[in-house]
Scaffold this active site. Structure first.
Site, PDB file in Angstrom:
ATOM      1  N   LYS A 186       6.466  -8.451   8.861  1.00  0.00           N
ATOM      2  CA  LYS A 186       6.046  -7.425   9.830  1.00  0.00           C
ATOM      3  C   LYS A 186       4.893  -7.902  10.704  1.00  0.00           C
TER       4      LYS A 186
ATOM      5  N   THR B 298       2.091 -10.033  -9.718  1.00  0.00           N
ATOM      6  CA  THR B 298       0.711 -10.420 -10.006  1.00  0.00           C
ATOM      7  C   THR B 298       0.327 -10.181 -11.468  1.00  0.00           C
ATOM      8  N   ASP B 299      -0.677 -10.905 -11.940  1.00  0.00           N
ATOM      9  CA  ASP B 299      -1.179 -10.668 -13.302  1.00  0.00           C
ATOM     10  C   ASP B 299      -1.935  -9.340 -13.407  1.00  0.00           C
ATOM     11  N   GLU B 300      -2.298  -8.745 -12.239  1.00  0.00           N
ATOM     12  CA  GLU B 300      -3.096  -7.507 -12.274  1.00  0.00           C
ATOM     13  C   GLU B 300      -2.336  -6.344 -12.901  1.00  0.00           C
TER      14      GLU B 300
ATOM     15  N   TYR C 227      -3.532  -0.865  -5.882  1.00  0.00           N
ATOM     16  CA  TYR C 227      -2.734  -2.076  -5.610  1.00  0.00           C
ATOM     17  C   TYR C 227      -1.916  -2.469  -6.831  1.00  0.00           C
ATOM     18  N   SER C 228      -2.585  -2.619  -7.998  1.00  0.00           N
ATOM     19  CA  SER C 228      -1.843  -3.104  -9.171  1.00  0.00           C
ATOM     20  C   SER C 228      -0.838  -2.060  -9.650  1.00  0.00           C
TER      21      SER C 228
ATOM     22  N   SER D  18       0.858  -0.133  -7.648  1.00  0.00           N
ATOM     23  CA  SER D  18       2.037  -0.247  -6.765  1.00  0.00           C
ATOM     24  C   SER D  18       2.857  -1.489  -7.120  1.00  0.00           C
ATOM     25  N   LYS D  19       2.189  -2.578  -7.492  1.00  0.00           N
ATOM     26  CA  LYS D  19       2.923  -3.791  -7.892  1.00  0.00           C
ATOM     27  C   LYS D  19       3.643  -3.545  -9.221  1.00  0.00           C
TER      28      LYS D  19
ATOM     29  N   ASN E  37      -4.755 -16.791  -6.537  1.00  0.00           N
ATOM     30  CA  ASN E  37      -4.525 -18.018  -5.764  1.00  0.00           C
ATOM     31  C   ASN E  37      -5.718 -18.287  -4.856  1.00  0.00           C
TER      32      ASN E  37
ATOM     33  N   LEU F  94     -12.312 -13.091  -1.887  1.00  0.00           N
ATOM     34  CA  LEU F  94     -13.613 -13.664  -2.262  1.00  0.00           C
ATOM     35  C   LEU F  94     -13.868 -15.089  -1.729  1.00  0.00           C
TER      36      LEU F  94
ATOM     37  N   TYR G 183     -19.872  -8.498  -6.035  1.00  0.00           N
ATOM     38  CA  TYR G 183     -19.774  -7.162  -6.616  1.00  0.00           C
ATOM     39  C   TYR G 183     -20.411  -7.146  -8.006  1.00  0.00           C
TER      40      TYR G 183
ATOM     41  N   ARG H 117     -17.036  -2.911  -7.217  1.00  0.00           N
ATOM     42  CA  ARG H 117     -15.731  -2.340  -6.855  1.00  0.00           C
ATOM     43  C   ARG H 117     -15.388  -1.237  -7.861  1.00  0.00           C
TER      44      ARG H 117
ATOM     45  N   GLY I 195     -13.407   0.743 -10.490  1.00  0.00           N
ATOM     46  CA  GLY I 195     -12.329   0.351 -11.424  1.00  0.00           C
ATOM     47  C   GLY I 195     -12.174  -1.155 -11.562  1.00  0.00           C
TER      48      GLY I 195
HETATM   49  P1  NAD Z   1      -0.897 -11.631   2.162  1.00  0.00           P
HETATM   50  O1  NAD Z   1      -1.544 -10.291   2.320  1.00  0.00           O
HETATM   51  O2  NAD Z   1      -1.619 -12.846   2.586  1.00  0.00           O
HETATM   52  O3  NAD Z   1       0.502 -11.645   2.926  1.00  0.00           O
HETATM   53  C1  NAD Z   1       1.394 -10.560   2.890  1.00  0.00           C
HETATM   54  C2  NAD Z   1       2.442 -10.785   3.964  1.00  0.00           C
HETATM   55  O4  NAD Z   1       3.364  -9.678   3.909  1.00  0.00           O
HETATM   56  C3  NAD Z   1       1.860 -10.803   5.388  1.00  0.00           C
HETATM   57  O5  NAD Z   1       2.434 -11.843   6.127  1.00  0.00           O
HETATM   58  C4  NAD Z   1       2.260  -9.447   5.962  1.00  0.00           C
HETATM   59  O6  NAD Z   1       2.440  -9.454   7.364  1.00  0.00           O
HETATM   60  C5  NAD Z   1       3.586  -9.194   5.229  1.00  0.00           C
HETATM   61  N1  NAD Z   1       3.881  -7.745   5.149  1.00  0.00           N
HETATM   62  C6  NAD Z   1       3.025  -6.762   4.747  1.00  0.00           C
HETATM   63  N2  NAD Z   1       3.653  -5.559   4.843  1.00  0.00           N
HETATM   64  C7  NAD Z   1       4.910  -5.808   5.277  1.00  0.00           C
HETATM   65  C8  NAD Z   1       6.044  -4.981   5.553  1.00  0.00           C
HETATM   66  N3  NAD Z   1       5.961  -3.648   5.405  1.00  0.00           N
HETATM   67  N4  NAD Z   1       7.192  -5.557   5.961  1.00  0.00           N
HETATM   68  C9  NAD Z   1       7.268  -6.910   6.115  1.00  0.00           C
HETATM   69  N5  NAD Z   1       6.230  -7.745   5.893  1.00  0.00           N
HETATM   70  C10 NAD Z   1       5.063  -7.199   5.474  1.00  0.00           C
HETATM   71  O7  NAD Z   1      -0.474 -11.704   0.620  1.00  0.00           O
HETATM   72  P2  NAD Z   1      -0.495 -12.951  -0.367  1.00  0.00           P
HETATM   73  O8  NAD Z   1      -1.834 -13.076  -0.966  1.00  0.00           O
HETATM   74  O9  NAD Z   1       0.148 -14.099   0.300  1.00  0.00           O
HETATM   75  O10 NAD Z   1       0.478 -12.382  -1.518  1.00  0.00           O
HETATM   76  C11 NAD Z   1       1.893 -12.534  -1.409  1.00  0.00           C
HETATM   77  C12 NAD Z   1       2.551 -11.893  -2.615  1.00  0.00           C
HETATM   78  O11 NAD Z   1       2.089 -12.523  -3.803  1.00  0.00           O
HETATM   79  C13 NAD Z   1       2.232 -10.407  -2.787  1.00  0.00           C
HETATM   80  O12 NAD Z   1       3.388  -9.763  -3.243  1.00  0.00           O
HETATM   81  C14 NAD Z   1       1.138 -10.380  -3.839  1.00  0.00           C
HETATM   82  O13 NAD Z   1       1.171  -9.180  -4.571  1.00  0.00           O
HETATM   83  C15 NAD Z   1       1.530 -11.561  -4.697  1.00  0.00           C
HETATM   84  N6  NAD Z   1       0.421 -12.244  -5.398  1.00  0.00           N
HETATM   85  C16 NAD Z   1      -0.706 -12.637  -4.735  1.00  0.00           C
HETATM   86  C17 NAD Z   1      -1.705 -13.338  -5.411  1.00  0.00           C
HETATM   87  C18 NAD Z   1      -2.953 -13.819  -4.712  1.00  0.00           C
HETATM   88  O14 NAD Z   1      -3.867 -14.328  -5.376  1.00  0.00           O
HETATM   89  N7  NAD Z   1      -3.063 -13.716  -3.401  1.00  0.00           N
HETATM   90  C19 NAD Z   1      -1.550 -13.620  -6.770  1.00  0.00           C
HETATM   91  C20 NAD Z   1      -0.387 -13.185  -7.431  1.00  0.00           C
HETATM   92  C21 NAD Z   1       0.593 -12.515  -6.724  1.00  0.00           C
HETATM   93  O1  DAU Z   2      -4.920 -11.748  -9.821  1.00  0.00           O
HETATM   94  C1  DAU Z   2      -4.061 -11.826  -8.733  1.00  0.00           C
HETATM   95  C2  DAU Z   2      -4.613 -11.022  -7.575  1.00  0.00           C
HETATM   96  O2  DAU Z   2      -5.730 -11.733  -7.067  1.00  0.00           O
HETATM   97  C3  DAU Z   2      -3.590 -10.757  -6.479  1.00  0.00           C
HETATM   98  O3  DAU Z   2      -2.545  -9.977  -6.984  1.00  0.00           O
HETATM   99  C4  DAU Z   2      -4.241 -10.036  -5.291  1.00  0.00           C
HETATM  100  O4  DAU Z   2      -3.306  -9.899  -4.244  1.00  0.00           O
HETATM  101  C5  DAU Z   2      -5.412 -10.892  -4.813  1.00  0.00           C
HETATM  102  O5  DAU Z   2      -6.074 -10.224  -3.756  1.00  0.00           O
HETATM  103  C6  DAU Z   2      -6.388 -11.165  -5.960  1.00  0.00           C
HETATM  104  O6  DAU Z   2      -7.062  -9.946  -6.372  1.00  0.00           O
HETATM  105  P1  DAU Z   2      -8.628  -9.922  -6.708  1.00  0.00           P
HETATM  106  O7  DAU Z   2      -9.117  -8.535  -6.536  1.00  0.00           O
HETATM  107  O8  DAU Z   2      -8.901 -10.595  -7.994  1.00  0.00           O
HETATM  108  O9  DAU Z   2      -9.159 -10.893  -5.518  1.00  0.00           O
HETATM  109  P2  DAU Z   2     -10.437 -10.775  -4.556  1.00  0.00           P
HETATM  110  O10 DAU Z   2     -10.548 -12.070  -3.831  1.00  0.00           O
HETATM  111  O11 DAU Z   2     -10.439  -9.520  -3.757  1.00  0.00           O
HETATM  112  O12 DAU Z   2     -11.635 -10.686  -5.607  1.00  0.00           O
HETATM  113  C7  DAU Z   2     -11.855 -11.719  -6.561  1.00  0.00           C
HETATM  114  C8  DAU Z   2     -13.036 -11.300  -7.413  1.00  0.00           C
HETATM  115  O13 DAU Z   2     -14.209 -11.321  -6.603  1.00  0.00           O
HETATM  116  C9  DAU Z   2     -12.944  -9.878  -7.928  1.00  0.00           C
HETATM  117  O14 DAU Z   2     -13.530  -9.824  -9.224  1.00  0.00           O
HETATM  118  C10 DAU Z   2     -13.760  -9.058  -6.959  1.00  0.00           C
HETATM  119  C11 DAU Z   2     -14.829 -10.038  -6.509  1.00  0.00           C
HETATM  120  N1  DAU Z   2     -15.306  -9.890  -5.110  1.00  0.00           N
HETATM  121  C12 DAU Z   2     -14.395  -9.787  -4.126  1.00  0.00           C
HETATM  122  C13 DAU Z   2     -14.786  -9.658  -2.801  1.00  0.00           C
HETATM  123  C14 DAU Z   2     -13.780  -9.524  -1.688  1.00  0.00           C
HETATM  124  C15 DAU Z   2     -16.667  -9.912  -4.855  1.00  0.00           C
HETATM  125  O15 DAU Z   2     -17.501 -10.035  -5.764  1.00  0.00           O
HETATM  126  N2  DAU Z   2     -17.067  -9.794  -3.549  1.00  0.00           N
HETATM  127  C16 DAU Z   2     -16.185  -9.662  -2.511  1.00  0.00           C
HETATM  128  O16 DAU Z   2     -16.620  -9.533  -1.330  1.00  0.00           O
END
Ligand code: NAD
Ligand code: DAU
Length: 350
Positions: free
Chosen positions: A34, A131-133, A156-157, A159-160, A186, A196, A213, A287, A289
């Site tokens: 999208k 995700t592991d969440e 988020y978690s 919904s996943k 990742n 982060l 946080y 944050r 929760g």
């Molecule tokens: P991201 O937010 O970087 O990318 C999401 C992509 O989905 C974007 O390109 C966005 O445009 C597209 N998108 C969002 N809503 C849409 C819709 N309604 N229709 C079509 N496309 C849409 O996410 P990410 O970090 O690359 O994560 C990708 C997947 O992996 C997710 O399902 C996430 O839950 C999962 N995941 C992420 C992590 C992480 O650490 N980032 C870890 C484990 C699992």
């Molecule tokens: O575990 C997998 C998940 O990891 C994925 O499913 C999610 O899509 C991805 O966003 C990520 O979730 P987290 O909440 O763990 O990632 P985030 O980078 O938002 O935060 C990592 C940790 O850092 C978390 O404990 C919150 C903390 N944090 C985050 C931000 C954005 C801070 O302390 N300060 C910040 O500004």
């Protein structure tokens, strides 16, 4: 093989699309995205003109559009990554996460089920990237196994987790060949700077505060994004429908230790005196929760399918910092939002 990859313009999706386009010239890869704020076609500049790559702009929440797309292309497999992915955004706007992550996934499952029923030998796999969440939060000990009960805490978690349940239900009820992988945090190139690590890289570069946080004691298990893409490739080709695999780096760090390491690396890269960047660390309100600890046990994936992470965290973090420092334009576009308007003009919704 015609493979639909959803969310391919996002962080992880773009690495998966690149790996599949480059490794499998006999597959046609359709990237459906999208292009929300998190989607960026600049992530795929190097492969956009390859003959086995096609981009489709569209919304997985639009059932009519999705049904038409599947009926027209008769995909042989789906790798589903499209999602709203940021926990903090889910706290302010949970409904958006229900639409995309739950309804969007069910729309894709319905469309896949229809073409699967029409020709059960042609449709091979619905691969759901999760995700592991979904497993909730750990105390000081223990790790998430594939059999750990779901216990999500953030919108988020939740919904996943819901989308994972629907995927299993479509496998069990309709026989749809489907599987799920659950990955830990990742990091790496193309990570949107609201998360982060890329947020802190961007802020260190610009001498801005690094918001931590709570006390920074929460623990995450970090995996280099290309290792996640490699795991998806392995699971896609080797795992059985109906299975689940955990993916993780056996690489646990407290948030504060990650940021201190990042500060040190960037002191060196930016020729700043040792300790300069650490002064930017600022503790902020926690944050709501906030899950304390995630740790993935990926033994099943390592033993059954032979995958293992290729990079140590320190090495991966260096590579990540190098990428952000040499891709300043990418970072500026993403933070200004200009790229959205630019790419919007090039593609029309089908
Ligand atoms: P991201 O937010 O970087 O990318 C999401 C992509 O989905 C974007 O390109 C966005 O445009 C597209 N998108 C969002 N809503 C849409 C819709 N309604 N229709 C079509 N496309 C849409 O996410 P990410 O970090 O690359 O994560 C990708 C997947 O992996 C997710 O399902 C996430 O839950 C999962 N995941 C992420 C992590 C992480 O650490 N980032 C870890 C484990 C699992
Ligand atoms: O575990 C997998 C998940 O990891 C994925 O499913 C999610 O899509 C991805 O966003 C990520 O979730 P987290 O909440 O763990 O990632 P985030 O980078 O938002 O935060 C990592 C940790 O850092 C978390 O404990 C919150 C903390 N944090 C985050 C931000 C954005 C801070 O302390 N300060 C910040 O500004």
């Amino acid at each position: 093989m015609k493979i639909l990859i959803t969310g391919g313009a996002g962080f992880i999706g773009s690495h998966v699309v690149r790996l599949f386009v480059n490794t499998y010239p006999n597959y046609t890869i359709y990237n459906l995205d999208k292009l929300t704020y998190a989607g960026n076609l600049a992530n795929l500049k190097d492969i956009e003109s390859k003959p086995n790559y096609k981009f489709i702009k569209g919304d997985i929440v639009d059932a009519e559009f999705i049904n038409k797309l599947f009926s027209e292309h008769k995909f042989n497999a789906v790798i589903h990554l499209a999602a709203e992915s940021h926990v903090d955004r889910s706290i302010t706007n949970p409904l958006e996460f229900v639409y995309t992550n739950v309804i969007g996934t069910v729309n894709l499952l319905n469309a896949a089920k229809t073409i699967y029923k029409e020709d059960i030998s042609a449709f091979k796999l619905f691969y759901h990237v999760s995700t592991d969440e979904v497993y909730g939060s750990l105390g000081e000990t223990g790790m998430f196994l594939e059999t750990t009960a779901y216990d999500p805490h953030s919108p988020y978690s939740a919904s996943k987790a819901s989308s994972d349940h629907f995927v299993r239900a479509y496998h069990d009820t309709y026989g749809l060949p489907a599987l799920i992988s659950n990955c830990s945090n990742n990091y790496g190139p193309n990570h949107f700077p609201e998360k982060l690590i890329p947020l802190c890289i961007s802020n260190i570069k610009n001498n801005k505060p690094l918001p931590i946080y709570g006390k920074g004691e929460n623990i995450r298990d970090w995996l280099y994004v290309i290792d996640h893409a490699r795991a998806i490739d392995t699971i896609f080709h080797k795992a059985k429908a109906g299975s689940t695999y955990n993916i993780g780096g056996h690489n646990e760090w407290t948030n504060i230790d990650v940021i201190k390491l990042l500060c040190k690396i960037m002191d060196r890269k930016l020729n700043r005196a040792e300790g300069t960047n650490e002064k930017l660390i600022t503790y902020v309100k926690d944050r709501a929760g906030h899950d304390l600890r995630y740790a993935i046990d990926s033994t099943k994936l390592q033993n059954d399918l032979g995958w293992k992470p290729s990079l140590q965290f320190e090495e991966g973090l260096e590579k990540t910092v190098d990428w952000y420092l040499t891709n300043e334009e990418w970072l500026n576009h993403v933070t200004s939002g200009d790229y959205q308007k630019y790419y919007e003009q090039q593609y029309v919704k089908r």
